[in-house]
Each structure stands twice: as C-alpha cells, then as structure tokens.
Design an enzyme around this catalytic site. Structure first.
Site, PDB file in Angstrom:
ATOM      1  N   HIS A 120      -3.222   6.785   2.930  1.00  0.00           N
ATOM      2  CA  HIS A 120      -3.731   5.544   2.357  1.00  0.00           C
ATOM      3  C   HIS A 120      -5.137   5.322   2.893  1.00  0.00           C
ATOM      4  O   HIS A 120      -5.407   5.509   4.084  1.00  0.00           O
ATOM      5  CB  HIS A 120      -2.822   4.374   2.737  1.00  0.00           C
ATOM      6  CG  HIS A 120      -3.406   3.047   2.378  1.00  0.00           C
ATOM      7  ND1 HIS A 120      -3.878   2.763   1.111  1.00  0.00           N
ATOM      8  CD2 HIS A 120      -3.605   1.923   3.113  1.00  0.00           C
ATOM      9  CE1 HIS A 120      -4.337   1.536   1.089  1.00  0.00           C
ATOM     10  NE2 HIS A 120      -4.189   1.001   2.290  1.00  0.00           N
ATOM     11  N   ASN A 159     -10.672   0.811  -0.983  1.00  0.00           N
ATOM     12  CA  ASN A 159      -9.233   0.710  -0.739  1.00  0.00           C
ATOM     13  C   ASN A 159      -8.591   0.116  -1.991  1.00  0.00           C
ATOM     14  O   ASN A 159      -8.729  -1.069  -2.268  1.00  0.00           O
ATOM     15  CB  ASN A 159      -8.982  -0.172   0.488  1.00  0.00           C
ATOM     16  CG  ASN A 159      -7.511  -0.364   0.797  1.00  0.00           C
ATOM     17  OD1 ASN A 159      -6.655  -0.215  -0.062  1.00  0.00           O
ATOM     18  ND2 ASN A 159      -7.209  -0.717   2.033  1.00  0.00           N
ATOM     19  N   CYS A 174       0.798  -1.223   0.000  1.00  0.00           N
ATOM     20  CA  CYS A 174       0.000   0.000   0.000  1.00  0.00           C
ATOM     21  C   CYS A 174       0.836   1.281   0.000  1.00  0.00           C
ATOM     22  O   CYS A 174       0.331   2.357  -0.317  1.00  0.00           O
ATOM     23  CB  CYS A 174      -0.947   0.015   1.199  1.00  0.00           C
ATOM     24  SG  CYS A 174      -2.091  -1.377   1.215  1.00  0.00           S
TER      25      CYS A 174
END
Length: 338
Positions: free
Chosen positions: A261, A291, A117
């Site tokens: 994030h 996400n 990520c």
C-alpha cells in the site's frame, strides 16, 4: 482448507482526468514550492471530475479488465467491490457498478468488502477462499476510490497525499499446480483497535449523523494522525512479517516483488529498510498516483504486470496497513507457464 490456486484473466485501471501537479496543489493551499513532494513524496495525482463517481470509475476499470480477459460481464459468477470510499451509505457499492456499465438486471451477485486501504487484499483473500470451497469459479474484484472530496485543504499532510483512482482484476479458479496459475502461500491480517482513531472520517454515520446541522464541515473530512500510525506500524510490523513468513520455505527478502500500500513516502522507506529489501523488490507508484486508498495495491499489480516486473515464475506479496488499525498481507507464487 484446501490449497488455493487461481488465475488472473485480466486487470484494468482507470485514472480520472489529467494529472494534478503538486505545484498546482501548493498554489491552491498557499504552500511553499516543493512542499508536497518533500512532505508526501507525491509529484502528481488524479482527482475525479464533477460527473464521476466510484461506480462509474469502477465500471471503467472493470470494463478494461474484462476486455483484456476476453470476457463479458455475464461470464462472471460474482462481483466484489473492495474499497474504503463509496457513493452512498445504502445501497452497498458493488451493486451500483453494473448499472454504471449500462447492464440489464439479473446479472452476477454483488457484495462489498471494506477494510479501507487493505480492501483489495482482503477481497482477494476472501475470493480465493470462496473459489477453493467451490462456491464461485470466476470473480471480479473492483476497487474504486475517491478521496479528493473528503480532503480538508487546511490539513497539509492529507491534502497533498491522497488521490483518486480505480483498478480491477478478473480471477478464475485453477487446478492445483496447473501451469500459469497463482498459488496462495500465506495470508495474515491483524487489527489493533487502539489505533482506530488515528485514521478517520468522523461524520457520515450514526455516531455523527449528517442530519445534525450543528456539525462542522470538517466532521466529514478525512483526518489522519500520521505519526501515530507510523509509530504503531513500526511497533507491530516486525512480528507481523515474521509470522506471515514463518510457515514458508523462503524469507521475506527472497520475495521477488512486493506491492505495498502506498501509505506515504516515509512509510515506504521505513518498510523497505525494516525488511532489508532492494529498491527493485518494492513496487512504488506513490510519486505519480498518490495514496489512492485501497486502489493503490491493485493499481500497482496492474502496472507491474504491464511492465513485465511480475509474471509467471515469480513469488510476490501484496501487503500494507489500513485504518482500524490493521496490517495485512498475501504471499503468492505465480507458477511458470510450462
């Protein structure tokens, strides 16, 4: 190392297909109405179609970024693919993107940066260091993620949270202090390997090789222990944020915009409360995109610039958590045009 200054020449984004609503996912998985939005904070997300790949999605985002910059692929000195998902274990993902653009051989060198990520943030850190060293002048960072094909519908937490998307940024080295340039003020990354098993696709590598036909299909799907990830983040974030901002002449709460994030609804709320930030200081796109692994941050960067929330005269940060378990961040200052 000398000071790092660069310009963003262009950004681009690609979201595959029509938005998939949480109601549609709830119907597929037999979940109660409203479950997905309440649990994950996601109202809609995008999933790649059968004919799409990370390479083709990345090519779309890169082409958009090059178009905004008024450049051709031949103008690049380097291409970095910064993502946690890929089309093949070998070759590396970056070399597939030019081919998806229909380009002839002999183009810019390519390599991958995979910090799951945090891949885009890590790649930007690496790219600006390479530019400061005089190695490259103009670099494209491409992040294309397909999470949907690794999801287990029986895992309600990840099935309603993760999504697909791509974003790209074309950056160029700049003279220190030049108007409109961006200065890297701070960079930090820490990894806590005791949390490595909290976010994992167990199969697909040498530990659980696909050639082993005895492995269940779930060995190749994404597994996350969300509570453990959040607990470790809560333990480690205060020290991380303190140390990231300690050398700087301003505090975290004085940062104009933070693009984190998009880990989860709970994670974003925890971060905002911990940092003592106003809602307008934290850029979020979780509700509309889900996400998107490493693509979440560059998608946020792209959208924030488009919306006028980010530009010259602003101090901003890109930060988040990643599998590993890692925490990372960059603090940047976008100098005024005049």
């Amino acid at each position: 190392m000398s000071e790092r200054h660069f310009r963003i020449l262009g950004t681009g984004a690609y979201l595959p297909g029509a938005p998939v609503s949480s109601a549609e996912l709830e119907s597929r998985a037999g979940l109660p109405a409203g479950f997905a939005l309440q649990r994950s904070g996601v109202a809609a997300r995008h999933f790649a179609g059968p004919g799409e790949s990370c390479a083709s999605m990345g090519a779309q985002a890169l082409q958009a970024a090059l178009g905004e910059a008024g450049l051709q692929y031949a103008d690049l000195d380097l291409l970095i693919s910064a993502a946690g998902s890929f089309d093949h274990p070998i070759p590396h993902q970056a070399c597939l993107i030019p081919g998806s653009m229909g380009l002839p051989p002999g183009s810019a060198p390519c390599f991958d940066v995979d910090a799951t990520c945090l891949s885009f943030v890590t790649a930007l850190d690496v790219a600006t260091a390479l530019m400061a060293a005089g190695r490259y002048r103009r670099i494209a960072i491409v992040t294309a993620e397909i999470a949907s094909r690794s999801l287990d519908p029986s895992d309600e937490e990840t099935f309603t949270l993760l999504a697909d998307g791509a974003a790209a940024a074309v950056i160029e080295a700049a003279e220190p202090g030049s108007p409109g340039s961006i200065r890297v003020l701070g960079a930090l990354m820490r990894t806590f390997p005791q949390g490595a098993a909290f976010t994992m696709v167990p199969g697909g590598g040498n530990a659980l090789h696909p050639i082993d036909r005895s492995l269940p299909g779930t060995a190749f799907t994404f597994h996350m222990k969300g509570r453990e990830v959040l607990r470790m983040a809560m333990e480690q974030l205060p020290d991380f944020l303190r140390d990231l901002y300690a050398p700087l002449p301003f505090a975290l709460a004085e940062t104009d915009l933070i693009i984190p994030h998009q880990a989860s609804r709970v994670g974003l709320a925890f971060f905002q409360k911990l940092a003592g930030l106003r809602e307008d200081q934290v850029w979020t796109n979780l509700e509309h995109y889900g996400n998107c692994i490493a693509a979440s941050i560059p998608l946020g960067l792209h959208d924030a610039i488009r919306a006028g929330a980010l530009g010259p005269g602003r101090r901003f940060a890109l930060m988040g958590t990643a599998a590993g378990l890692s925490i990372g961040g960059l603090v940047l200052e976008w100098l005024p045009e005049n």
